[in-house]
Design a protein around this motif. Structure first.
Motif, mmCIF file in Angstrom:
data_model
loop_
_atom_site.group_PDB
_atom_site.id
_atom_site.type_symbol
_atom_site.label_atom_id
_atom_site.label_comp_id
_atom_site.label_asym_id
_atom_site.label_seq_id
_atom_site.Cartn_x
_atom_site.Cartn_y
_atom_site.Cartn_z
ATOM 1 N N VAL A 86 18.018 8.468 3.806
ATOM 2 C CA VAL A 86 19.178 8.925 4.600
ATOM 3 C C VAL A 86 19.821 10.086 4.553
ATOM 4 O O VAL A 86 19.943 10.680 3.263
ATOM 5 C CB VAL A 86 20.291 7.658 4.578
ATOM 6 N N THR A 87 19.812 10.828 5.516
ATOM 7 C CA THR A 87 20.254 12.298 5.600
ATOM 8 C C THR A 87 21.536 12.555 6.718
ATOM 9 O O THR A 87 22.265 13.374 6.443
ATOM 10 C CB THR A 87 19.390 13.176 6.140
ATOM 11 N N LYS A 88 21.826 11.528 7.428
ATOM 12 C CA LYS A 88 22.971 11.775 8.316
ATOM 13 C C LYS A 88 24.261 11.121 7.818
ATOM 14 O O LYS A 88 25.414 11.642 8.232
ATOM 15 C CB LYS A 88 22.755 11.030 9.635
ATOM 16 N N PHE A 89 24.294 10.353 6.992
ATOM 17 C CA PHE A 89 25.534 9.836 6.638
ATOM 18 C C PHE A 89 25.655 9.717 4.815
ATOM 19 O O PHE A 89 24.560 9.619 4.077
ATOM 20 C CB PHE A 89 25.516 8.347 6.801
ATOM 21 N N LYS A 90 26.507 9.586 4.388
ATOM 22 C CA LYS A 90 27.058 9.539 2.945
ATOM 23 C C LYS A 90 27.876 8.282 2.747
ATOM 24 O O LYS A 90 28.765 7.909 3.443
ATOM 25 C CB LYS A 90 27.536 10.639 2.141
ATOM 26 N N VAL A 91 27.995 7.785 1.564
ATOM 27 C CA VAL A 91 28.958 6.677 1.250
ATOM 28 C C VAL A 91 30.270 7.314 1.406
ATOM 29 O O VAL A 91 30.814 8.117 1.195
ATOM 30 C CB VAL A 91 28.616 6.154 -0.299
ATOM 31 N N GLY A 92 31.168 6.451 2.202
ATOM 32 C CA GLY A 92 32.372 6.629 2.362
ATOM 33 C C GLY A 92 32.773 7.250 3.890
ATOM 34 O O GLY A 92 33.881 7.213 4.454
ATOM 35 N N ASP A 93 31.731 7.805 4.677
ATOM 36 C CA ASP A 93 31.778 7.969 5.863
ATOM 37 C C ASP A 93 32.221 7.098 7.055
ATOM 38 O O ASP A 93 31.881 6.212 6.778
ATOM 39 C CB ASP A 93 30.446 8.719 6.353
ATOM 40 N N LYS A 94 33.175 7.376 7.822
ATOM 41 C CA LYS A 94 33.415 6.717 9.103
ATOM 42 C C LYS A 94 32.060 6.611 9.859
ATOM 43 O O LYS A 94 31.543 7.574 10.124
ATOM 44 C CB LYS A 94 34.425 7.292 9.779
ATOM 45 N N ALA A 95 31.667 5.307 10.356
ATOM 46 C CA ALA A 95 30.704 5.179 11.292
ATOM 47 C C ALA A 95 30.892 4.214 12.123
ATOM 48 O O ALA A 95 31.649 3.174 11.788
ATOM 49 C CB ALA A 95 29.381 4.785 10.191
ATOM 50 N N GLY A 96 30.155 4.473 13.214
ATOM 51 C CA GLY A 96 30.050 3.265 14.411
ATOM 52 C C GLY A 96 28.804 2.919 14.941
ATOM 53 O O GLY A 96 27.975 3.574 14.548
ATOM 54 N N VAL A 97 28.723 1.671 15.525
ATOM 55 C CA VAL A 97 27.493 0.967 15.942
ATOM 56 C C VAL A 97 28.002 0.537 17.371
ATOM 57 O O VAL A 97 29.055 -0.186 17.444
ATOM 58 C CB VAL A 97 27.072 -0.088 15.238
ATOM 59 N N GLY A 98 27.236 1.028 18.532
ATOM 60 C CA GLY A 98 27.357 0.297 19.801
ATOM 61 C C GLY A 98 26.393 -0.741 20.150
ATOM 62 O O GLY A 98 26.140 -1.437 19.282
ATOM 63 N N CYS A 99 25.916 -0.665 21.138
ATOM 64 C CA CYS A 99 25.093 -1.617 21.890
ATOM 65 C C CYS A 99 23.649 -1.800 21.427
ATOM 66 O O CYS A 99 23.176 -3.090 21.581
ATOM 67 C CB CYS A 99 25.286 -1.820 23.435
ATOM 68 N N MET A 100 23.077 -0.930 20.899
ATOM 69 C CA MET A 100 21.713 -0.974 20.293
ATOM 70 C C MET A 100 21.679 -0.419 18.920
ATOM 71 O O MET A 100 22.336 0.301 18.432
ATOM 72 C CB MET A 100 21.031 -0.525 21.278
ATOM 73 N N VAL A 101 20.580 -0.948 18.178
ATOM 74 C CA VAL A 101 20.312 -0.618 16.873
ATOM 75 C C VAL A 101 18.626 -0.099 16.607
ATOM 76 O O VAL A 101 18.393 0.291 15.376
ATOM 77 C CB VAL A 101 20.599 -1.903 15.965
ATOM 78 N N ASP A 102 17.881 -0.053 17.630
ATOM 79 C CA ASP A 102 16.678 0.418 17.532
ATOM 80 C C ASP A 102 15.952 0.219 19.183
ATOM 81 O O ASP A 102 16.258 -0.523 20.050
ATOM 82 C CB ASP A 102 15.815 -0.748 16.810
#
Length: 346
Positions: free
Chosen positions: A76-92
């Motif tokens: 993983v390169t986009k995120f690190k532990v503790g980051d705020k993150a969101g998920v919308g309507c699709m995952v792949d």
């Protein structure tokens, strides 16, 4: 496997109830998100009740998800532990077809879009945000601007991008006259975006009680469509009309508002087919179209725009023990303007 708890619908006739299930362990490109808040979308109800005829059970709804990253895979390169993150309507998605390569994964040409819930994969069903955790590939997760209220950001992941995308695509901005039909979860976001883009924005509503709200949210004009002759003198004066109403209704009067070659776009997705009178579109070469959410790149663009302009959804916080009541109110359009579930209530 990761033990998870959430609320699941076991069939089309009973409301979701507490249910335990498992997510996969994060792979090299996956992140694990501890969910803090999840918006309640009308499509959660449509799907859980099998009103679109595509329900898979057990179903854990929810695709307006925000939280913090708890674990990351080795690549993983986009995120690190503790980051705020969101998920919308699709995952792949397939990631290789022309639509996916263009950043329009929701329109995957191979029909391989994997929805956040109610999708069948080789690993089993996908389960959504009415739960305390979710695991997904980092490519389909979104960064949340630090200045935005996290709970009020959740609805941006569906209601926000669903309205932002067509307004951007069809050129809402300065010098344009834009109509927004319906002031609910989708409509209030459309109104905020159209105003922020600099368009002259007209809100159409059947509720007199929402007139003042619409003005506060940025409407330049508010038209009450329950009054007879509401469309008098408005013919051929609009560049674009975005219809955010999910209930069946007659769209013919709105087609009459459009200038030559202008566009009417439906994002409310009523349960019954939209009826279009041939002459209503032929006279003026008008376009009737629809739009579905937005790609991952555009969704991140939308979130960054919201961070810059401090745009979030107007919400009512609720808890899982009041979910059935919230669903009833959503169907009645009795919420200003989006319910958000507090995952601590699990």
């Amino acid at each position: 496997m990761i033990a998870t708890k959430g609320y699941a619908a076991q069939n089309a006739t009973t409301d979701p109830a507490l249910w335990s299930f498992e997510h996969r362990e994060p792979g090299p490109n996956d992140i694990l998100i501890d969910i803090h808040f999840c918006g309640i979308c009308h499509s959660d109800i449509h799907q859980a009740r099998n009103e679109w005829g595509n329900a898979l059970y057990p179903m854990v709804p929810g695709h307006e998800i925000v939280g913090t990253v708890a674990r990351v895979g080795s690549a993983v390169t986009k995120f690190k532990v503790g980051d705020k993150a969101g998920v919308g309507c699709m995952v792949d998605s397939c990631r290789v077809c022309p639509s996916c390569k263009a950043g329009e994964e929701q329109y995957c040409d191979k029909g391989a879009t994997v929805w956040t819930y109610n999708s069948k994969t080789d690993a089993g069903l996908t389960f959504g945000g009415y739960s305390d955790k979710i695991v997904l590939d980092e490519s389909f997760a979104l960064h949340i601007p630090d200045n935005l209220n996290l709970a009020a950001t959740a609805p941006l992941l569906c209601a926000g991008i669903t309205t932002y995308s067509p307004l951007r695509h069809f050129g809402a901005g300065e010098g344009k006259r834009i109509g927004i039909v319906g002031l609910g979860g989708l409509g209030h976001m459309a109104l905020k975006f159209s105003h922020a883009f600099g368009a002259h924005t007209v809100q159409f509503t059947t509720s007199a009680s929402k007139i003042e709200d619409a003005k506060k949210l940025g409407a330049d004009e508010v038209i009450l469509t329950k009054e007879a002759g509401w469309d008098a003198n408005l013919g051929r004066t609009f560049d674009f009309v975005l219809d955010c109403v999910s209930a069946p209704h007659d769209i013919t009067p709105y087609l009459g508002l459009l200038k030559r070659d202008a566009v009417y776009c439906s994002v409310g997705i009523p349960e019954t087919p939209i009826q279009v009178a041939a002459f209503a579109v032929a006279m003026g070469r008008k376009h009737v179209t629809g739009s579905a959410i937005g790609g991952i790149k555009e969704t991140q663009e939308m979130l960054d725009f919201c961070g810059k302009h401090n745009i979030v959804s107007d919400i009512e916080m609720t808890t899982f023990d009041k979910l059935s009541e919230a669903w009833v109110r959503v169907v009645k359009a009795d919420v200003k303007y989006r319910f958000v579930l507090d995952t601590k209530s699990l």
